[in-house]
Motif scaffolding. Structure first.
Motif, mmCIF file in Angstrom:
data_model
loop_
_atom_site.group_PDB
_atom_site.id
_atom_site.type_symbol
_atom_site.label_atom_id
_atom_site.label_comp_id
_atom_site.label_asym_id
_atom_site.label_seq_id
_atom_site.Cartn_x
_atom_site.Cartn_y
_atom_site.Cartn_z
ATOM 1 N N ARG A 37 90.651 117.743 100.934
ATOM 2 C CA ARG A 37 90.890 118.715 102.007
ATOM 3 C C ARG A 37 91.783 118.148 103.119
ATOM 4 N NH1 ARG A 37 87.524 123.113 101.606
ATOM 5 N NH2 ARG A 37 85.908 122.915 100.008
ATOM 6 N N ASP A 57 94.200 119.701 92.862
ATOM 7 C CA ASP A 57 93.252 120.816 92.867
ATOM 8 C C ASP A 57 93.781 121.937 93.764
ATOM 9 O OD1 ASP A 57 91.121 122.587 93.432
ATOM 10 O OD2 ASP A 57 89.649 121.022 93.020
ATOM 11 N N PRO A 58 94.093 123.116 93.206
ATOM 12 C CA PRO A 58 94.656 124.201 94.020
ATOM 13 C C PRO A 58 93.765 124.622 95.183
ATOM 14 C CG PRO A 58 94.879 124.693 91.675
ATOM 15 C CD PRO A 58 94.000 123.485 91.786
ATOM 16 N N GLU A 59 92.456 124.597 94.981
ATOM 17 C CA GLU A 59 91.541 124.991 96.062
ATOM 18 C C GLU A 59 91.601 123.993 97.210
ATOM 19 O OE1 GLU A 59 87.599 125.769 94.735
ATOM 20 O OE2 GLU A 59 88.205 127.274 93.263
ATOM 21 N N MET A 60 91.666 122.722 96.877
ATOM 22 C CA MET A 60 91.771 121.697 97.911
ATOM 23 C C MET A 60 93.100 121.814 98.654
ATOM 24 S SD MET A 60 89.016 119.845 98.021
ATOM 25 C CE MET A 60 87.602 119.336 97.036
ATOM 26 N N GLU A 62 94.896 124.492 99.092
ATOM 27 C CA GLU A 62 94.853 125.666 99.956
ATOM 28 C C GLU A 62 94.019 125.399 101.206
ATOM 29 O OE1 GLU A 62 95.585 129.237 101.562
ATOM 30 O OE2 GLU A 62 96.583 128.310 99.847
ATOM 31 N N ALA A 63 92.886 124.700 101.038
ATOM 32 C CA ALA A 63 92.053 124.375 102.194
ATOM 33 C C ALA A 63 92.803 123.470 103.166
ATOM 34 C CB ALA A 63 90.767 123.699 101.726
ATOM 35 N N ARG A 66 95.445 125.511 105.030
ATOM 36 C CA ARG A 66 94.855 126.370 106.060
ATOM 37 C C ARG A 66 94.554 125.566 107.315
ATOM 38 N NH1 ARG A 66 91.756 128.668 101.808
ATOM 39 N NH2 ARG A 66 89.972 127.400 102.465
#
Length: 242
Positions: A37, A57-60, A62-63, A66
């Motif tokens: 993150r 990791d795409p979710e990481m 994006e976090a 943000r």
């Protein structure tokens, strides 16, 4: 609580190593491989350094984006986020491109870490700092033992494989083996710390205690004191490019 303690301890240890190696006020070129993150990457960008975060990791990603979007423009300009992992460093960057390379909480997911470590060392300029945070393979019996899982503790003495809290089968590293590897890739071990001596078995979702500074002081002291640091859940190893 565990993550807060880990991030704060690693930050303090990393700042100590940077302060001891580089002139005050120098803007460093930092590569954070597996930045997650972006906790450490963003902290270093806030401190004035030029930071590149590499994450697959795409979710990481994006976090991290943000969080970065909410920062002042000057900090956003100092931090770059890229998709990739430790095997891609030679594709994206030239040798000697960075003063500091971080690889925190990544090697446990890498079946063959030596080529990745060699690639990270090549990214370092002369005198550059390589910061690794790994699962301590010499203390794998501690967590199951403290939980009362005696069969699990007994089995842990014979292996560096384990199942993490998210259910993934991963691996740990022994300090002696990593010390030899770092010497062989031209970034010999300069110093090392333990991370998570007393808080590793804190329950999931545990709240921060009222005396958090005292807890951190205890963990920080233990993380640099024998024999405590040798039984830490994590090791923070710092190598220097020769």
């Amino acid at each position: 609580m565990r993550d807060v303690v880990r991030q704060e301890l690693v930050a303090r240890q990393l700042d100590e190593q940077i302060a001891g190696r580089f002139p005050v006020g120098r803007r460093l070129r930092v590569l954070d491989v597996g930045m997650g993150r972006g906790t450490q990457a963003l902290r270093l960008a806030r401190a004035g350094h030029e930071v590149t975060g590499l994450e697959r990791d795409p979710e990481m990603i994006e976090a991290a984006r943000r969080t970065l979007a909410g920062e002042p423009e000057g900090i956003r300009e100092r931090m770059r986020i890229m998709e990739g992992d430790g095997r891609d460093t030679g594709v994206h960057f030239r040798p000697g491109s960075f003063d500091v390379v971080l690889c925190h909480g990544v090697l446990m997911y890498v079946a063959e870490p030596d080529p990745v470590l060699a690639g990270l060392a090549r990214m370092l300029a002369q005198g550059g700092l390589l910061s690794l945070v790994v699962r301590n393979g010499d203390a794998l019996a501690m967590r199951p033992g403290l939980y009362g899982d005696w069969a699990g503790a007994l089995a842990a003495f014979e292996t560096t494989a384990y199942r993490n809290r998210s259910g993934s089968d991963v691996r740990a590293d022994r300090r002696a083996a990593l010390t030899a590897t770092l010497a062989g890739i031209g970034a010999p071990l300069h110093t090392w710390y333990g991370v998570g001596i007393f808080t590793d078995t804190a329950p999931e979702g545990a709240a921060l205690p009222a005396d958090m500074e005292t807890l951190l002081a205890v963990e920080e002291r233990a993380g640099r004191t024998d024999p405590y640091r040798g039984i830490a859940a994590l090791l923070h190893l710092c190598g220097v490019r020769g």
